[in-house]
Scaffold this active site. Structure first.
Site, short mmCIF file in Angstrom:
data_model
loop_
_atom_site.label_atom_id
_atom_site.label_comp_id
_atom_site.label_asym_id
_atom_site.label_seq_id
_atom_site.Cartn_x
_atom_site.Cartn_y
_atom_site.Cartn_z
N ASP A 64 -18.02 1.57 24.88
CA ASP A 64 -17.09 1.80 23.77
C ASP A 64 -17.88 1.51 22.50
O ASP A 64 -18.10 0.36 22.15
CB ASP A 64 -15.89 0.86 23.91
CG ASP A 64 -14.97 0.91 22.70
OD1 ASP A 64 -15.25 1.68 21.76
OD2 ASP A 64 -13.97 0.16 22.69
N TRP A 121 -11.39 -6.09 22.10
CA TRP A 121 -11.37 -4.69 22.54
C TRP A 121 -11.77 -4.55 24.00
O TRP A 121 -11.22 -3.73 24.73
CB TRP A 121 -12.21 -3.80 21.62
CG TRP A 121 -11.51 -3.65 20.30
CD1 TRP A 121 -11.90 -4.17 19.10
CD2 TRP A 121 -10.25 -3.00 20.06
NE1 TRP A 121 -10.95 -3.89 18.13
CE2 TRP A 121 -9.94 -3.17 18.69
CE3 TRP A 121 -9.34 -2.31 20.86
CZ2 TRP A 121 -8.77 -2.66 18.11
CZ3 TRP A 121 -8.17 -1.80 20.29
CH2 TRP A 121 -7.90 -1.98 18.93
N LYS A 148 -14.22 5.16 11.79
CA LYS A 148 -15.09 4.12 11.20
C LYS A 148 -16.34 4.79 10.59
O LYS A 148 -16.43 4.92 9.40
CB LYS A 148 -15.44 3.07 12.24
CG LYS A 148 -14.18 2.30 12.69
CD LYS A 148 -14.31 1.80 14.06
CE LYS A 148 -13.04 1.36 14.73
NZ LYS A 148 -12.04 0.63 13.98
#
Ligand code: PMP
Length: 359
Positions: free
Chosen positions: A171, A101, A195
């Site tokens: 993030d 990511w 999530k």
């Protein structure tokens, strides 16, 4: 009906009580004769839902008053672009490269300007978080970007980097709300809802007010934080149902005892699983112990030829989505807030049985 024990990395398992409430309110939200799915985003009903969701998030995360909370769309992936667009301000940012990511965030920032990789854990397949003493930070960087939980690689920062006056951007897509966070240490925190906060479609940005309003002229409105900050995230149609579900999830977290209680439970769950991995030579956990993610537990079977049998056996026992991301292979058990400890116990039991049979 038997509900699956869902180890998906996201969209992920939701608290059952949230689903029940959404079901009960589906056709008639609070006596309005409307489903949230049908409501105008400008109507007082939806506005009250969005306000309550923001207020609950502010409360559980103890977000200081000088931070804006934005309800956006486009996922973490759009934030990979919005962060550099809004924060570069003609200066080079520093990125810490810790996995899949971080790589995506870096690639996107590179489309928009000069980027410096201040540290990387590529040398050991992204199985650790580089210590800050090894970071080569730019003295006058526009910001420092970290991926505080690498969903695919299974690493997590258990410390907060010190960046002085340079804004720290994180993030937090895959571990926000899993434990308390000192928001004041960050310039920007962003995360998708799918999530720990609810359903796909909603992306939240927590941004210190002084960092709003620096996008270069000519920036399309949707990509400028200022547009959303000035309109209370009402510039365009927000993902109304996702905002509603997030509000219910935040309420659920508060009822569970808030983020301290979440952290305690998440520690217990992760410990069960990592202890089982450490006790076995049949399974391998490649991530350095102090950098292990409490949310995304990655592991491999020593004999990869058994992968399929392991996954099939798990599904037979109602445990789904244990396959690791295609970028790294192996297995991944995502054990977000809504995964009950009983689900992890069942997985550990299955792992032991499988080892006994095949080890
Ligand atoms: N960052 C992290 C850490 C993620 O886990 C994800 C999604 N799994 C993203 C960014 C991208 O989010 P989205 O797919 O919502 O754009």
């Amino acid at each position: 009906m038997t509900r699956a024990i869902n180890f998906s990395a996201g969209p992920a398992a939701l608290p059952e009580s949230v689903l029940e409430q959404a079901k009960a309110e589906m056709l008639d939200w609070h006596g309005t004769g409307q489903s949230v799915l049908e409501m105008s985003h400008r109507g007082k009903e939806f506005l009250s839902i969005a306000e309550a969701a923001e207020a609950r998030l502010r409360k559980i995360l103890a977000i200081p008053g000088n931070y804006k909370v934005l309800f956006l769309q486009g996922g973490g992936s759009t934030q990979f672009a919005m962060v550099p667009i809004n924060l570069m301000r003609g200066k080079r940012p520093d990125y810490i490269h810790t996995g899949e990511w971080a790589k995506k965030a870096i690639e996107e920032a590179k489309l928009l300007g000069n980027v410096h990789i201040a540290a990387s854990s590529k040398d050991r397949d992204f199985t650790y978080i580089p210590a800050q003493s090894d970071w080569k930070l730019t003295p006058d960087a526009s910001y420092v970007h970290i991926t505080s939980n690498e969903t695919i690689n299974g690493t997590e920062y258990h410390w907060i980097p010190k960046t002085g006056d340079t804004p720290l951007v994180a993030d937090m897509s895959s571990h926000i709300l899993s434990r308390p966070v000192d928001v004041s240490k960050y310039g920007v925190i962003y995360f998708g809802a799918q999530k720990n906060s609810g359903t796909a479609g909603l992306t939240m940005v927590i941004i210190r007010e002084d960092l709003v309003g620096h996008a270069p002229s000519g920036t399309p409105h949707m990509f400028d934080y200022k547009t959303h900050a000035e309109t209370g995230s009402g510039y365009n149609t927000p993902p109304t149902f996702s905002v509603y579900i997030a509000g219910l999830v935040f309420e659920w977290i508060a009822k569970q005892g808030g983020l301290e209680a979440m952290a305690k439970r998440n520690h217990e769950k992760a410990k069960l699983l990592y202890d089982a991995l450490d006790a076995s030579a049949f399974y391998v956990s490649a991530v350095r112990k102090e950098d292990r993610s409490l949310m995304n537990v990655t592991f491999t079977l020593k004999n990869a030829e058994l992968d399929d049998a392991f996954l099939k056996g798990a599904e037979k026992q109602n445990m789904v989505q244990l396959k690791g991301h295609r970028a790294v292979g192996g297995m991944r058990a995502s054990i977000y807030n809504a995964m009950p400890i009983e689900g992890v116990r069942q997985l550990v039991k299955y792992m032991r049985e499988f080892e006994k049979k095949n080890g």
